[in-house]
Scaffold this active site. Structure first.
Site, PDB file in Angstrom:
ATOM      1  CD1 TRP A 102      -2.354  -2.113   1.681  1.00  0.00           C
ATOM      2  CD2 TRP A 102      -3.014  -1.068  -0.191  1.00  0.00           C
ATOM      3  NE1 TRP A 102      -3.392  -2.825   1.130  1.00  0.00           N
ATOM      4  CE2 TRP A 102      -3.813  -2.215  -0.014  1.00  0.00           C
ATOM      5  CE3 TRP A 102      -3.239  -0.267  -1.304  1.00  0.00           C
ATOM      6  CZ2 TRP A 102      -4.834  -2.569  -0.916  1.00  0.00           C
ATOM      7  CZ3 TRP A 102      -4.249  -0.614  -2.201  1.00  0.00           C
ATOM      8  CH2 TRP A 102      -5.031  -1.749  -1.997  1.00  0.00           C
ATOM      9  CG  ASP A 172      -3.501   4.163   3.680  1.00  0.00           C
ATOM     10  OD1 ASP A 172      -4.595   4.015   4.251  1.00  0.00           O
ATOM     11  OD2 ASP A 172      -3.168   3.510   2.660  1.00  0.00           O
ATOM     12  CE  LYS A 196      -9.253  -2.646   3.083  1.00  0.00           C
ATOM     13  NZ  LYS A 196      -8.272  -1.808   2.414  1.00  0.00           N
TER      14      LYS A 196
HETATM   15  C1  LIG Z   1      -7.604  -1.384   1.286  1.00  0.00           C
HETATM   16  C2  LIG Z   1      -6.503  -0.414   1.425  1.00  0.00           C
HETATM   17  C3  LIG Z   1      -6.291   0.614   0.495  1.00  0.00           C
HETATM   18  C4  LIG Z   1      -7.138   0.770  -0.742  1.00  0.00           C
HETATM   19  O1  LIG Z   1      -8.384   1.193  -0.375  1.00  0.00           O
HETATM   20  P1  LIG Z   1      -9.516   1.550  -1.448  1.00  0.00           P
HETATM   21  O2  LIG Z   1     -10.578   2.095  -0.575  1.00  0.00           O
HETATM   22  O3  LIG Z   1      -9.875   0.263  -2.128  1.00  0.00           O
HETATM   23  O4  LIG Z   1      -8.949   2.528  -2.401  1.00  0.00           O
HETATM   24  C5  LIG Z   1      -5.262   1.517   0.728  1.00  0.00           C
HETATM   25  N1  LIG Z   1      -4.473   1.406   1.804  1.00  0.00           N
HETATM   26  C6  LIG Z   1      -4.636   0.437   2.716  1.00  0.00           C
HETATM   27  C7  LIG Z   1      -3.727   0.371   3.894  1.00  0.00           C
HETATM   28  C8  LIG Z   1      -5.655  -0.501   2.555  1.00  0.00           C
HETATM   29  O5  LIG Z   1      -5.833  -1.473   3.469  1.00  0.00           O
END
Ligand SMILES: *Cc1c(COP(=O)(O)O)cnc(C)c1O
Length: 360
Positions: A102, A172, A196
């Site tokens: 990521w 993030d 999530k």
């Molecule tokens: C799932 C995830 C993403 C991507 O998320 P989207 O909402 O599908 O764009 C980015 N960073 C992390 C850490 C993730 O777990």
């Protein structure tokens, strides 16, 4: 009605009381005779729902008054682009830490708008640990430093906020937001896709320090400008109304169970049940350095990879779903988000021990 135990990395398991409440309000919210899905986003009813969701998040995370909460769309992936669009100052660099897939995606997107200084990478360990803070080559004049608090695929998690001085910290937090208390005042921007640990896909939460608003160039499309979104209370266009409503219910569920301190305690206990297994058997193995192991996503392999398919089939038959590891790493991955009950993790561990007994 039978529900499975859903160990998916995302969209992930939801708290059952939230689903039940949403079901009970599906056809008529608050006795108004219509579903939240059918409401105008400008109606008093929906404005109240959105305000309650924001207040719920603020109270849970202790978000200070100098921060704005934005309810956006486009996922964390759009934030990979919006962060540099909004925060990169002309002539200044941007710092990124690379702890896995990521982080790498965020770096690739930032590279489209200019140079990126990768302060450290965990590549040498195959992304199984966080590079020691002393080794980071930070630029003291950087526009911001970006990192990923929990690498959902690699199962590597920060258990504290890194110290980076006055450079705004951008994080993030898609896969560990609300999994425990965090000092928001340490950050310039926190962002997370909802699917999530917050609620339905389609909502992205961005928490941004007010002094970082208004830095985007004039050419920035309105939808991608934090300042425009903040000025219009995240209603520049039609926001993801249903997802905001459900997120609000999840925030209330967290509040009622005791808040982020309590959910952190529960998460540590749950993850501990699985990690303890790796200490007592070599049948299963977790590649991640002990100090950096994620409480949210537990990757593991079987000693004999030829048993992988059987493991997954039997787990599925036992009601334990979505345990297959990410396609890029193989093996298994158990995601233990806030809404996964302890009993679900106990069932997983019991299954793993039984499978080992029969196949070890
Ligand atoms: C799932 C995830 C993403 C991507 O998320 P989207 O909402 O599908 O764009 C980015 N960073 C992390 C850490 C993730 O777990």
């Amino acid at each position: 009605m039978k529900r499975v135990l859903n160990f998916s990395a995302g969209p992930g398991v939801m708290p059952e009381p939230v689903l039940e409440r949403a079901a009970s309000e599906m056809l008529s919210w608050g006795g108004r005779g219509l579903s939240v899905m059918e409401m105008s986003h400008r109606s008093d009813e929906f404005i109240e729902i959105a305000a309650r969701a924001e207040a719920g998040l603020r109270s849970l995370m202790g978000i200070p008054s100098g921060y704005r909460v934005l309810f956006l769309q486009g996922g964390a992936t759009l934030q990979f682009a919006m962060v540099p669009m909004n925060l990169r100052r002309a002539g200044a660099g941007v710092d990124y830490l690379n702890t896995g897939q990521w982080s790498k995606k965020a770096i690739d997107e930032a590279l489209k708008s200019g140079p990126v200084n990768v302060v450290a990478t965990a590549a040498a360990s195959n992304f199984t640990c966080i590079p020691a803070r002393e080794t980071w080559a930070c630029d003291p004049a950087a526009s911001y430093l970006h990192y990923t608090s929990n690498e959902t695929i690699g199962g590597v998690q920060f258990h504290g906020v890194p110290e980076v001085g006055p450079v705004p910290l951008v994080c993030d937090m898609s896969s560990d937001i609300l999994s425990g208390p965090v000092d928001v005042s340490r950050f310039g921007v926190i962002y997370a896709g909802a699917q999530k640990n917050i609620g339905p896909a389609g909502l992205t939460v961005v928490i941004v320090r007010e002094d970082l608003l208004g830095r985007a160039p004039k050419s920035t499309p309105a939808m991608l400008d934090y300042a425009v979104q903040a000025a219009s209370e995240s209603m520049y266009n039609t926001p993801p109304t249903w997802a905001i409503y459900i997120a609000g219910l999840v925030f209330e569920w967290l509040r009622d169970l005791g808040g982020l301190g309590e959910i952190a305690r529960r998460n540590a206990e749950k993850a501990g049940l699985v990690y303890d297994l790796f200490d007592i058997t070599e049948f299963y193995r977790c590649p991640v350095a002990v100090a950096d192991r994620s409480l949210m996503n537990v990757p593991f392999t079987l000693r004999d990879a030829r048993l992988d398919d059987r493991f997954l089939q039997e787990a599925e038959a036992a009601g334990l779903q979505q345990l297959k590891g990410h396609r890029s790493v193989g093996g298994m991955r158990a995601s233990l988000y806030n809404a996964m009950p302890r009993a679900g993790v106990e069932a997983l561990v019991a299954f793993m021990r039984d499978f080992e007994r029969r196949n070890g």
